[in-house]
Design a protein around this motif. Structure first.
Motif, mmCIF file in Angstrom:
data_model
loop_
_atom_site.group_PDB
_atom_site.id
_atom_site.type_symbol
_atom_site.label_atom_id
_atom_site.label_comp_id
_atom_site.label_asym_id
_atom_site.label_seq_id
_atom_site.Cartn_x
_atom_site.Cartn_y
_atom_site.Cartn_z
ATOM 1 N N PHE A 268 0.845 -1.159 -0.260
ATOM 2 C CA PHE A 268 0.171 0.127 -0.179
ATOM 3 C C PHE A 268 1.139 1.334 -0.136
ATOM 4 O O PHE A 268 0.837 2.239 -0.539
ATOM 5 C CB PHE A 268 -0.608 -0.083 0.836
ATOM 6 C CG PHE A 268 -1.862 1.145 1.362
ATOM 7 C CD1 PHE A 268 -2.889 1.603 0.610
ATOM 8 C CD2 PHE A 268 -1.685 2.269 2.915
ATOM 9 C CE1 PHE A 268 -3.442 2.543 0.807
ATOM 10 C CE2 PHE A 268 -2.295 2.832 2.787
ATOM 11 C CZ PHE A 268 -3.026 3.486 1.991
ATOM 12 N N TYR A 269 1.937 1.335 0.635
ATOM 13 C CA TYR A 269 2.459 3.090 1.422
ATOM 14 C C TYR A 269 3.712 2.962 0.106
ATOM 15 O O TYR A 269 3.716 3.686 -0.415
ATOM 16 C CB TYR A 269 3.395 2.396 1.856
ATOM 17 C CG TYR A 269 2.422 3.681 3.659
ATOM 18 C CD1 TYR A 269 2.314 4.563 3.529
ATOM 19 C CD2 TYR A 269 2.039 2.407 4.362
ATOM 20 C CE1 TYR A 269 1.674 5.019 4.375
ATOM 21 C CE2 TYR A 269 1.244 2.801 5.066
ATOM 22 C CZ TYR A 269 1.157 4.581 5.402
ATOM 23 O OH TYR A 269 -0.187 5.260 6.061
ATOM 24 N N ALA A 270 3.480 1.513 -0.716
ATOM 25 C CA ALA A 270 4.801 1.376 -1.883
ATOM 26 C C ALA A 270 3.679 2.925 -3.056
ATOM 27 O O ALA A 270 4.339 3.717 -3.978
ATOM 28 C CB ALA A 270 5.018 -0.292 -2.410
ATOM 29 N N MET B 206 -0.067 14.395 1.242
ATOM 30 C CA MET B 206 -0.522 14.606 2.184
ATOM 31 C C MET B 206 -0.609 13.966 3.509
ATOM 32 O O MET B 206 -0.044 14.690 5.470
ATOM 33 C CB MET B 206 -1.774 14.050 2.409
ATOM 34 C CG MET B 206 -3.186 14.677 1.381
ATOM 35 S SD MET B 206 -4.397 13.080 1.218
ATOM 36 C CE MET B 206 -4.782 13.516 2.609
ATOM 37 N N TYR B 207 1.153 13.136 3.434
ATOM 38 C CA TYR B 207 1.773 12.953 4.824
ATOM 39 C C TYR B 207 2.311 13.652 5.103
ATOM 40 O O TYR B 207 3.907 13.992 4.651
ATOM 41 C CB TYR B 207 2.052 11.180 4.349
ATOM 42 C CG TYR B 207 1.048 10.108 4.435
ATOM 43 C CD1 TYR B 207 0.682 9.219 5.031
ATOM 44 C CD2 TYR B 207 0.425 9.899 2.759
ATOM 45 C CE1 TYR B 207 -0.136 8.565 5.595
ATOM 46 C CE2 TYR B 207 -0.265 9.499 3.168
ATOM 47 C CZ TYR B 207 -1.094 8.328 4.184
ATOM 48 O OH TYR B 207 -1.684 7.304 3.734
ATOM 49 N N PRO B 208 1.986 13.972 6.331
ATOM 50 C CA PRO B 208 3.614 14.916 6.854
ATOM 51 C C PRO B 208 5.108 14.721 7.545
ATOM 52 O O PRO B 208 5.863 14.942 7.055
ATOM 53 C CB PRO B 208 2.635 15.622 8.882
ATOM 54 C CG PRO B 208 2.269 13.915 8.713
ATOM 55 C CD PRO B 208 1.979 13.538 7.646
ATOM 56 N N GLU B 209 4.982 13.724 7.343
ATOM 57 C CA GLU B 209 7.159 12.709 7.141
ATOM 58 C C GLU B 209 7.402 12.601 6.242
ATOM 59 O O GLU B 209 6.569 11.599 5.329
ATOM 60 C CB GLU B 209 6.659 12.004 8.588
ATOM 61 C CG GLU B 209 6.751 12.159 9.763
ATOM 62 C CD GLU B 209 6.039 10.702 10.717
ATOM 63 O OE1 GLU B 209 6.881 10.798 12.380
ATOM 64 O OE2 GLU B 209 5.570 10.074 10.477
ATOM 65 N N GLU B 210 8.331 13.254 6.348
ATOM 66 C CA GLU B 210 9.161 12.511 4.702
ATOM 67 C C GLU B 210 9.390 11.211 4.869
ATOM 68 O O GLU B 210 9.315 10.578 3.543
ATOM 69 C CB GLU B 210 10.724 13.096 5.484
ATOM 70 C CG GLU B 210 12.161 13.223 4.233
ATOM 71 C CD GLU B 210 11.706 14.068 2.975
ATOM 72 O OE1 GLU B 210 12.050 13.543 1.703
ATOM 73 O OE2 GLU B 210 10.558 15.075 3.154
ATOM 74 N N LEU C 228 7.384 7.827 5.487
ATOM 75 C CA LEU C 228 6.770 6.514 5.155
ATOM 76 C C LEU C 228 6.430 5.193 6.317
ATOM 77 O O LEU C 228 6.056 5.257 6.307
ATOM 78 C CB LEU C 228 5.978 6.385 3.873
ATOM 79 C CG LEU C 228 5.681 7.508 2.861
ATOM 80 C CD1 LEU C 228 5.376 6.593 2.110
ATOM 81 C CD2 LEU C 228 4.402 8.326 4.045
ATOM 82 N N GLY C 229 8.197 5.264 6.908
ATOM 83 C CA GLY C 229 8.664 4.039 7.453
ATOM 84 C C GLY C 229 7.457 3.788 8.864
ATOM 85 O O GLY C 229 6.832 2.994 8.860
ATOM 86 N N PRO C 230 7.129 5.593 9.607
ATOM 87 C CA PRO C 230 6.512 5.678 11.483
ATOM 88 C C PRO C 230 5.458 5.381 10.455
ATOM 89 O O PRO C 230 4.061 4.609 11.264
ATOM 90 C CB PRO C 230 7.196 6.198 11.180
ATOM 91 C CG PRO C 230 8.432 6.673 11.253
ATOM 92 C CD PRO C 230 8.740 6.262 9.955
ATOM 93 N N ALA C 231 4.608 5.947 9.689
ATOM 94 C CA ALA C 231 3.125 6.015 9.166
ATOM 95 C C ALA C 231 2.593 4.725 8.561
ATOM 96 O O ALA C 231 1.463 3.907 9.049
ATOM 97 C CB ALA C 231 3.168 6.421 8.154
ATOM 98 N N ALA C 232 3.711 3.631 8.404
ATOM 99 C CA ALA C 232 3.084 2.452 7.627
ATOM 100 C C ALA C 232 2.798 1.243 8.844
ATOM 101 O O ALA C 232 2.071 0.611 9.249
ATOM 102 C CB ALA C 232 4.182 2.177 6.598
ATOM 103 N N ASP C 233 3.580 1.721 9.811
ATOM 104 C CA ASP C 233 4.378 0.845 11.105
ATOM 105 C C ASP C 233 2.610 1.318 11.829
ATOM 106 O O ASP C 233 2.132 0.427 12.478
ATOM 107 C CB ASP C 233 4.969 1.598 12.073
ATOM 108 C CG ASP C 233 6.685 1.114 12.003
ATOM 109 O OD1 ASP C 233 6.377 0.090 10.872
ATOM 110 O OD2 ASP C 233 7.244 1.436 12.273
#
Ligand code: HEM
Length: 149
Positions: free
Chosen positions: A40-42, A53-57, A59-64
């Motif tokens: 999904f995150y790929a 839309m994703y605030p962090e550079e 995406l790893g922490p959002a995926a977690d």
């Protein structure tokens, strides 16, 4: 044979006296959810609507967070809530503008990710039904179907 994820509280345990099988276990546990969320995150990483839309550079922490939430929802470990507290997902999405375009982009990448899992048709349908309903529930802007005047 019924599983805990079918018909709410009706569990395999109630029928047989055996420990119930969760959907989480049935579909292969943590590696399955990791694969789902990584795929999904790929997709998100290359999406012109979603990526900004994703605030962090990274995406790893959002995926977690998404993986841990989905694992918990389907009967796996409660790590999400021990790290993040009550999910309150609509509230946590309030800072982001989610209309039909964002919802459909999210569902597009999720559909592809679900299709890459090797699930039975029943398990795949149950997972997709939930994800689709949850995505509609997360929409937080009213749009006039007729468009701007
Ligand atoms: C409908 C389109 C959706 C969009 C555009 C969207 C977007 C986002 C964004 C931008 C974040 C912040 C990234 C982060 O820091 O974690 C986020 C977080 C999150 N989203 Fe979504 N999301 C959508 C639907 C969903 C759905 C359907 C679910 C659950 C089935 C979900 C579960 C989560 C979770 C668990 C988090 C992390 C919450 C936290 O603990 O802070 N999202 N989402």
């Amino acid at each position: 044979m019924r599983y805990a994820w079918q018909d709410g509280a009706v569990t395999a345990a109630a029928d047989s006296g055996q420990p119930s099988t969760t959907f989480f276990e049935l579909v292969g546990g943590e590696p399955t959810f990791r694969k789902l969320v990584d795929e999904f995150y790929a997709g998100v990483a290359t999406d012109p609507v979603l990526r900004p839309m994703y605030p962090e550079e990274d995406l790893g922490p959002a995926a977690d967070r998404l993986r841990l939430f989905l694992m918990q929802y389907w009967g796996g470990p409660n790590t999400y809530s021990s790290q993040r507290g009550h999910p309150r997902l609509r509230m946590r999405h309030a800072p982001f503008r989610i209309g039909a375009v964002e919802r459909d982009a999210w569902l597009h990448h999720m559909r592809r990710a679900v299709d890459r899992l090797d699930l039975s048709p029943e398990a795949s349908a149950a997972l997709w039904d939930y994800l689709e309903r949850a995505a509609y529930f997360m929409v937080n802007v009213m749009e006039d179907p007729a468009g701007p005047a």
